[in-house]
Design a protein around this motif. Structure first.
Motif, PDB file in Angstrom:
ATOM      1  N   GLU A   1       6.058  64.886   1.968  1.00  0.00           N
ATOM      2  CA  GLU A   1       6.164  66.050   2.854  1.00  0.00           C
ATOM      3  C   GLU A   1       5.118  66.043   3.968  1.00  0.00           C
ATOM      4  O   GLU A   1       5.320  66.668   5.005  1.00  0.00           O
ATOM      5  N   PHE A   2       3.998  65.321   3.783  1.00  0.00           N
ATOM      6  CA  PHE A   2       2.985  65.275   4.840  1.00  0.00           C
ATOM      7  C   PHE A   2       3.325  64.257   5.923  1.00  0.00           C
ATOM      8  O   PHE A   2       2.636  64.194   6.949  1.00  0.00           O
ATOM      9  N   ALA A   3       4.370  63.462   5.733  1.00  0.00           N
ATOM     10  CA  ALA A   3       4.742  62.453   6.728  1.00  0.00           C
ATOM     11  C   ALA A   3       5.200  63.122   8.023  1.00  0.00           C
ATOM     12  O   ALA A   3       5.826  64.190   8.006  1.00  0.00           O
ATOM     13  N   LEU A   4       4.888  62.492   9.141  1.00  0.00           N
ATOM     14  CA  LEU A   4       5.339  62.970  10.447  1.00  0.00           C
ATOM     15  C   LEU A   4       6.644  62.310  10.862  1.00  0.00           C
ATOM     16  O   LEU A   4       7.298  62.755  11.798  1.00  0.00           O
ATOM     17  N   ASP A   5       7.019  61.236  10.169  1.00  0.00           N
ATOM     18  CA  ASP A   5       8.235  60.484  10.490  1.00  0.00           C
ATOM     19  C   ASP A   5       8.558  59.594   9.299  1.00  0.00           C
ATOM     20  O   ASP A   5       7.679  59.264   8.495  1.00  0.00           O
ATOM     21  N   GLY A   6       9.810  59.223   9.175  1.00  0.00           N
ATOM     22  CA  GLY A   6      10.221  58.231   8.190  1.00  0.00           C
ATOM     23  C   GLY A   6      11.314  57.393   8.809  1.00  0.00           C
ATOM     24  O   GLY A   6      12.478  57.809   8.856  1.00  0.00           O
ATOM     25  N   GLY A   7      10.946  56.228   9.337  1.00  0.00           N
ATOM     26  CA  GLY A   7      11.905  55.403  10.062  1.00  0.00           C
ATOM     27  C   GLY A   7      12.044  54.019   9.470  1.00  0.00           C
ATOM     28  O   GLY A   7      11.106  53.471   8.874  1.00  0.00           O
ATOM     29  N   GLU A   8      13.232  53.456   9.650  1.00  0.00           N
ATOM     30  CA  GLU A   8      13.537  52.133   9.101  1.00  0.00           C
ATOM     31  C   GLU A   8      12.821  51.023   9.870  1.00  0.00           C
ATOM     32  O   GLU A   8      12.469  51.185  11.049  1.00  0.00           O
ATOM     33  N   GLU A   9      12.625  49.900   9.192  1.00  0.00           N
ATOM     34  CA  GLU A   9      12.165  48.663   9.818  1.00  0.00           C
ATOM     35  C   GLU A   9      12.920  47.510   9.145  1.00  0.00           C
ATOM     36  O   GLU A   9      12.590  47.130   8.016  1.00  0.00           O
ATOM     37  N   PRO A  10      13.948  46.975   9.805  1.00  0.00           N
ATOM     38  CA  PRO A  10      14.752  45.912   9.198  1.00  0.00           C
ATOM     39  C   PRO A  10      14.005  44.580   9.224  1.00  0.00           C
ATOM     40  O   PRO A  10      13.664  44.080  10.291  1.00  0.00           O
ATOM     41  N   GLU A  11      13.744  44.020   8.057  1.00  0.00           N
ATOM     42  CA  GLU A  11      12.882  42.841   8.007  1.00  0.00           C
ATOM     43  C   GLU A  11      13.341  41.817   6.969  1.00  0.00           C
ATOM     44  O   GLU A  11      14.102  42.132   6.047  1.00  0.00           O
ATOM     45  N   LEU A  12      12.816  40.641   7.146  1.00  0.00           N
ATOM     46  CA  LEU A  12      12.917  39.568   6.176  1.00  0.00           C
ATOM     47  C   LEU A  12      11.741  39.700   5.220  1.00  0.00           C
ATOM     48  O   LEU A  12      10.614  39.968   5.646  1.00  0.00           O
ATOM     49  N   VAL A  13      11.999  39.518   3.914  1.00  0.00           N
ATOM     50  CA  VAL A  13      10.951  39.649   2.897  1.00  0.00           C
ATOM     51  C   VAL A  13      10.864  38.352   2.104  1.00  0.00           C
ATOM     52  O   VAL A  13      11.885  37.816   1.671  1.00  0.00           O
ATOM     53  N   GLY A  14       9.650  37.861   1.914  1.00  0.00           N
ATOM     54  CA  GLY A  14       9.418  36.721   1.034  1.00  0.00           C
ATOM     55  C   GLY A  14       9.067  37.214  -0.359  1.00  0.00           C
ATOM     56  O   GLY A  14       8.286  38.161  -0.516  1.00  0.00           O
ATOM     57  N   LEU A  15       9.648  36.572  -1.401  1.00  0.00           N
ATOM     58  CA  LEU A  15       9.442  36.976  -2.788  1.00  0.00           C
ATOM     59  C   LEU A  15       8.702  35.848  -3.518  1.00  0.00           C
ATOM     60  O   LEU A  15       9.168  34.702  -3.519  1.00  0.00           O
ATOM     61  N   TYR A  16       7.571  36.185  -4.155  1.00  0.00           N
ATOM     62  CA  TYR A  16       6.678  35.168  -4.707  1.00  0.00           C
ATOM     63  C   TYR A  16       6.230  35.530  -6.120  1.00  0.00           C
ATOM     64  O   TYR A  16       6.080  36.717  -6.461  1.00  0.00           O
ATOM     65  N   VAL A  17       5.978  34.489  -6.917  1.00  0.00           N
ATOM     66  CA  VAL A  17       5.342  34.625  -8.226  1.00  0.00           C
ATOM     67  C   VAL A  17       4.180  33.643  -8.276  1.00  0.00           C
ATOM     68  O   VAL A  17       4.307  32.492  -7.830  1.00  0.00           O
ATOM     69  N   ILE A  18       3.038  34.090  -8.801  1.00  0.00           N
ATOM     70  CA  ILE A  18       1.853  33.242  -8.930  1.00  0.00           C
ATOM     71  C   ILE A  18       1.860  32.592 -10.313  1.00  0.00           C
ATOM     72  O   ILE A  18       2.021  33.287 -11.325  1.00  0.00           O
ATOM     73  N   ASP A  19       1.694  31.264 -10.363  1.00  0.00           N
ATOM     74  CA  ASP A  19       1.714  30.592 -11.666  1.00  0.00           C
ATOM     75  C   ASP A  19       0.367  30.708 -12.368  1.00  0.00           C
ATOM     76  O   ASP A  19      -0.589  31.306 -11.839  1.00  0.00           O
ATOM     77  N   ASP A  20       0.268  30.150 -13.569  1.00  0.00           N
ATOM     78  CA  ASP A  20      -0.936  30.311 -14.385  1.00  0.00           C
ATOM     79  C   ASP A  20      -2.156  29.620 -13.778  1.00  0.00           C
ATOM     80  O   ASP A  20      -3.292  29.929 -14.148  1.00  0.00           O
ATOM     81  N   ALA A  21      -1.934  28.679 -12.869  1.00  0.00           N
ATOM     82  CA  ALA A  21      -3.045  27.997 -12.199  1.00  0.00           C
ATOM     83  C   ALA A  21      -3.432  28.678 -10.892  1.00  0.00           C
ATOM     84  O   ALA A  21      -4.299  28.186 -10.164  1.00  0.00           O
ATOM     85  N   GLY A  22      -2.777  29.797 -10.553  1.00  0.00           N
ATOM     86  CA  GLY A  22      -3.086  30.519  -9.326  1.00  0.00           C
ATOM     87  C   GLY A  22      -2.381  29.984  -8.097  1.00  0.00           C
ATOM     88  O   GLY A  22      -2.804  30.261  -6.971  1.00  0.00           O
TER      89      GLY A  22
END
Length: 334
Positions: A162-183
């Protein structure tokens, strides 16, 4: 290969979206994409190989799964605190005409000595954001959005406080990652994202960028495994009462960016705290297309639709205003 996560009662399953885009093969033997990725890393296999080796439990109608809101974001961590949602800005050039205009504007402002901090950072990206493979390029703008608790599922509500002054979309590409046990970070693939920000707050002063980004976001519905085309073209829409009130094409992919994906990934994962074993990272790569920039103001009940065909089915979410849940004086002395 394109993967989804879906609810199966109390369980989370992984599904392979078939080539026709109409059916999903539900896989057995694994509890979600995070577990599948961890198993693939441990076995020294690709994500596609690991998914392809699992038994098929069922074949379901994709449209029905979406309509029933059984489709989840394509990657999550069982503990939301171990998922970092972040992003980079000032990364996209837009069309060739816009690129030329930007270059001319940069040159003019540089000669006049009137470059803003934002335009100066953009210029650094134009000049040094595409280094040779294995080399370090210019640092991008970077921001933190939140942990896994802020990620909305496809077709779910996008909550704006409710304190937001705006709520607008941003269409983007997202990279999805998992960190392995060695970092070591492992990129599973890419998904459609709605980065969703408070643009009015950001426009007050660019130092408010951090505040403007601490909002919900949406990712999915699909995870595209493997490399991407360099030139990706989609459409972003805003619907109100079932009618389109704003629509615009958007460009992404490296052909339309001033930073390479490798450079953006390096500047995110160079920090040791971003390579904690087992963690999930969802990283937004930026955009050049906003309804806010065209003078559109969103309102609760509006539906955002981001369509990027190379990444599968569109991402849709409905804007909802929610109480902040916290008031001045809410901190209690102990």
């Amino acid at each position: 290969m394109r993967l989804i996560q879906l609810k199966d009662g109390a369980d989370v399953r992984v599904g392979i979206v078939e080539e026709d885009g109409r059916h999903v093969r539900v896989l057995g033997g694994v509890d979600g994409t995070w577990a599948l990725a961890r198993a693939a890393i441990g076995a020294g296999r690709s994500l596609a190989e690991a998914a392809g080796a699992l038994p098929v439990q069922a074949r379901l109608e994709y449209a029905t799964l979406l309509a029933e809101r059984r489709v989840l974001p394509p990657l999550h961590h069982p503990d939301p605190a171990h998922c970092m949602v972040s992003g980079t800005g000032l990364t996209h050039l837009g069309s060739a005409a816009a690129r030329d205009a930007m270059h001319q504007k940069l040159q003019q402002q540089a000669e006049e000595g009137s470059l803003t901090d934002s335009m100066r950072m953009f210029q650094w990206g134009v000049e040094g954001g595409m280094p040779a493979p294995g080399e370090v390029g210019a640092q991008p703008e970077w921001f933190y959005k939140g942990d896994g608790s802020i990620v909305a599922a496809p077709d779910a509500e996008l909550d704006s406080p409710e304190f937001a002054l705006d709520g607008g979309e941003e269409p983007e590409l997202v990279g999805l990652y998992v960190i392995d046990d060695a970092g070591v970070p492992h990129r599973l693939g890419f998904a459609i994202g709605n980065e969703f920000s408070d643009h009015v707050t950001e426009r007050q002063n660019y130092l408010y960028l951090a505040h403007s980004k601490l909002r919900a976001c949406a990712i999915g519905p699909e995870l595209r495994v493997g490399e991407l085309p360099r030139d990706l073209r989609g459409t972003s829409r805003l619907l109100r009462d079932g009618a389109v009130v704003w629509e615009k094409p958007f460009l992404t992919g490296e052909a339309n960016m001033c930073h390479s994906l490798e450079n953006l990934e390096y500047h995110h994962f160079k920090y040791a705290a971003h390579r904690r074993p087992g963690d999930v990272h969802l990283h937004f790569f930026g955009t050049a297309t906003l309804s806010f920039a065209d003078g559109v103001r969103t309102q609760p009940g509006d539906v955002f639709e981001i369509d990027l065909p190379e990444l599968g089915a569109p991402l849709r979410n409905t804007l909802r205003s929610v109480p902040a849940g916290f008031r001045p004086g809410g901190v209690r002395p102990l």
